[in-house]
Design a protein around this motif. Structure first.
Motif, PDB file in Angstrom:
ATOM      1  N   GLU A   1      -7.741   3.111  23.276  1.00 14.65           N
ATOM      2  CA  GLU A   1      -7.718   1.618  22.270  1.00 14.65           C
ATOM      3  C   GLU A   1      -6.206   2.028  21.587  1.00 14.65           C
ATOM      4  O   GLU A   1      -5.995   3.446  21.631  1.00 14.65           O
ATOM      5  CB  GLU A   1      -8.579   1.568  20.992  1.00 14.65           C
ATOM      6  N   PHE A   2      -5.026   1.388  21.935  1.00 19.61           N
ATOM      7  CA  PHE A   2      -3.481   1.535  20.851  1.00 19.61           C
ATOM      8  C   PHE A   2      -3.446   0.333  20.241  1.00 19.61           C
ATOM      9  O   PHE A   2      -3.229  -0.455  20.208  1.00 19.61           O
ATOM     10  CB  PHE A   2      -2.697   1.265  22.134  1.00 19.61           C
ATOM     11  N   GLU A   3      -3.363   0.968  19.153  1.00 21.80           N
ATOM     12  CA  GLU A   3      -3.285   0.145  17.504  1.00 21.80           C
ATOM     13  C   GLU A   3      -2.028   0.584  17.350  1.00 21.80           C
ATOM     14  O   GLU A   3      -1.328   2.138  16.777  1.00 21.80           O
ATOM     15  CB  GLU A   3      -4.486   0.238  16.779  1.00 21.80           C
ATOM     16  N   ASN A   4      -1.063  -0.352  17.138  1.00 22.54           N
ATOM     17  CA  ASN A   4      -0.351  -0.115  16.315  1.00 22.54           C
ATOM     18  C   ASN A   4       0.709   0.292  16.722  1.00 22.54           C
ATOM     19  O   ASN A   4       2.202   1.616  16.772  1.00 22.54           O
ATOM     20  CB  ASN A   4      -0.204   0.936  14.416  1.00 22.54           C
ATOM     21  N   CYS A   5       1.388   0.993  17.832  1.00 20.40           N
ATOM     22  CA  CYS A   5       1.718   1.817  18.573  1.00 20.40           C
ATOM     23  C   CYS A   5       2.743   1.382  19.637  1.00 20.40           C
ATOM     24  O   CYS A   5       3.197  -0.012  19.660  1.00 20.40           O
ATOM     25  CB  CYS A   5       0.499   2.486  19.817  1.00 20.40           C
TER      26      CYS A   5
ATOM     27  N   CYS B   1      -8.403  -1.361  29.057  1.00 19.05           N
ATOM     28  CA  CYS B   1      -8.126  -0.706  27.723  1.00 19.05           C
ATOM     29  C   CYS B   1      -7.918  -1.982  26.333  1.00 19.05           C
ATOM     30  O   CYS B   1      -7.866  -2.833  26.453  1.00 19.05           O
ATOM     31  CB  CYS B   1      -6.574  -0.096  27.898  1.00 19.05           C
ATOM     32  N   THR B   2      -7.096  -1.341  25.656  1.00 23.03           N
ATOM     33  CA  THR B   2      -7.033  -2.519  24.459  1.00 23.03           C
ATOM     34  C   THR B   2      -5.565  -2.490  23.791  1.00 23.03           C
ATOM     35  O   THR B   2      -5.426  -0.823  22.661  1.00 23.03           O
ATOM     36  CB  THR B   2      -7.664  -2.130  23.100  1.00 23.03           C
ATOM     37  N   PHE B   3      -4.721  -2.928  23.533  1.00 19.12           N
ATOM     38  CA  PHE B   3      -3.340  -2.972  22.951  1.00 19.12           C
ATOM     39  C   PHE B   3      -3.413  -3.732  21.211  1.00 19.12           C
ATOM     40  O   PHE B   3      -3.736  -5.149  21.912  1.00 19.12           O
ATOM     41  CB  PHE B   3      -2.540  -3.529  23.614  1.00 19.12           C
TER      42      PHE B   3
ATOM     43  N   MET C   1     -19.671   4.917  28.170  1.00 14.59           N
ATOM     44  CA  MET C   1     -17.705   6.174  28.635  1.00 14.59           C
ATOM     45  C   MET C   1     -17.409   6.588  27.035  1.00 14.59           C
ATOM     46  O   MET C   1     -17.709   5.416  26.763  1.00 14.59           O
ATOM     47  CB  MET C   1     -17.167   5.643  29.564  1.00 14.59           C
ATOM     48  N   GLU C   2     -17.060   7.448  27.233  1.00 13.72           N
ATOM     49  CA  GLU C   2     -16.200   7.969  25.566  1.00 13.72           C
ATOM     50  C   GLU C   2     -14.951   6.724  25.646  1.00 13.72           C
ATOM     51  O   GLU C   2     -13.950   6.779  26.368  1.00 13.72           O
ATOM     52  CB  GLU C   2     -15.463   8.728  25.482  1.00 13.72           C
ATOM     53  N   ILE C   3     -14.353   6.551  24.281  1.00 14.38           N
ATOM     54  CA  ILE C   3     -13.241   5.703  24.123  1.00 14.38           C
ATOM     55  C   ILE C   3     -12.451   6.877  23.546  1.00 14.38           C
ATOM     56  O   ILE C   3     -13.296   6.662  22.359  1.00 14.38           O
ATOM     57  CB  ILE C   3     -13.198   4.190  23.747  1.00 14.38           C
ATOM     58  N   VAL C   4     -10.960   6.582  23.950  1.00 10.10           N
ATOM     59  CA  VAL C   4      -9.826   7.587  23.420  1.00 10.10           C
ATOM     60  C   VAL C   4      -9.275   6.503  22.535  1.00 10.10           C
ATOM     61  O   VAL C   4      -8.444   5.331  23.141  1.00 10.10           O
ATOM     62  CB  VAL C   4      -9.129   8.397  24.200  1.00 10.10           C
ATOM     63  N   THR C   5      -9.342   6.542  21.229  1.00 14.97           N
ATOM     64  CA  THR C   5      -8.502   5.774  20.117  1.00 14.97           C
ATOM     65  C   THR C   5      -6.698   6.671  20.591  1.00 14.97           C
ATOM     66  O   THR C   5      -6.740   7.899  19.752  1.00 14.97           O
ATOM     67  CB  THR C   5      -8.765   4.903  19.344  1.00 14.97           C
ATOM     68  N   HIS C   6      -6.100   5.762  20.292  1.00 19.16           N
ATOM     69  CA  HIS C   6      -4.198   5.840  19.351  1.00 19.16           C
ATOM     70  C   HIS C   6      -4.298   5.132  18.148  1.00 19.16           C
ATOM     71  O   HIS C   6      -4.047   3.540  18.644  1.00 19.16           O
ATOM     72  CB  HIS C   6      -3.379   5.782  21.042  1.00 19.16           C
ATOM     73  N   LEU C   7      -3.422   5.686  16.875  1.00 17.74           N
ATOM     74  CA  LEU C   7      -3.693   4.763  16.254  1.00 17.74           C
ATOM     75  C   LEU C   7      -1.425   5.634  15.629  1.00 17.74           C
ATOM     76  O   LEU C   7      -1.602   6.209  15.433  1.00 17.74           O
ATOM     77  CB  LEU C   7      -3.992   5.047  15.318  1.00 17.74           C
TER      78      LEU C   7
END
Length: 190
Positions: A25-29, A44-46, A1-7
């Motif tokens: 994945e949400f990093e520094n959002c 999800c990862t925050f 499963m593909e993980i979509v990352t938001h930076l």
């Protein structure tokens, strides 16, 4: 499963009620004025994220990681944080409404609850060592087998904590709040 990352993204006025967000994945959002009520963040990862003035009523964080997350002026009703991954679980609450939330068994050392309403929430089997409940209403919140060593309750109010079933060594209480430690004895202090 593909993980979509938001930076380093800012999400403003997003309305995503009753929807599922999966494998993100949400990093520094930052999430500003968003409505995720009755939604779910699944796997999800925050990390280093901020939620401000968001509605997270009945939002699920199933199998999600919350690392260094700040909630500011958010509504969190019926959120079961026990479903989150334990690794790197780190939260901060500022001027939030937390009602009917569950933190069962979570390690939440040094967690700040600043000017919050935390009503009917369950902290059973948690480690809240060195946390602070500054100007926080804890009406009907449950502390059962909870590690409360060095917790600052000086300006907290409406709490009921049984010292016989919780570790309160080094915790700080104000004189006016001492009745919250004696509730189980059904005595009246004038």
């Amino acid at each position: 499963m593909e993980i979509v990352t938001h930076l380093d993204k800012s999400f403003n006025k997003v309305v995503y009620r009753n929807e599922t967000t999966k494998n993100r994945e949400f990093e520094n959002c930052s999430f500003l004025n968003c409505d995720f009520s009755n939604g779910e963040f699944l796997s999800c990862t925050f990390s280093n994220c901020r939620f401000e003035n968001c509605n997270l009523t009945m939002t699920k964080f199933s199998h999600s990681q919350l690392d260094k997350i700040t909630f500011n002026e958010c509504k969190l009703v019926g959120v079961n944080f026990s479903e989150c991954i334990d690794l790197l679980f780190s939260l901060q609450f500022e001027q939030c409404v937390l009602e009917f939330c569950a933190f069962l068994g979570k390690s939440m050392r040094k967690t700040p609850f600043l000017d919050c309403t935390v009503k009917e929430s369950d902290f059973s089997n948690c480690d809240l060592t060195d946390s602070i409940f500054q100007n926080t209403d804890l009406l009907k919140s449950v502390f059962n087998n909870t590690k409360l060593g060095k917790v600052d309750f000086i300006t907290a109010y409406n709490y009921s904590i049984d010292p016989e079933i919780n570790n309160i060594k080094g915790a700080k209480f104000s004189l006016h709040g001492i009745t919250g430690l004696l509730d189980k004895y059904d005595i009246h202090i004038e």
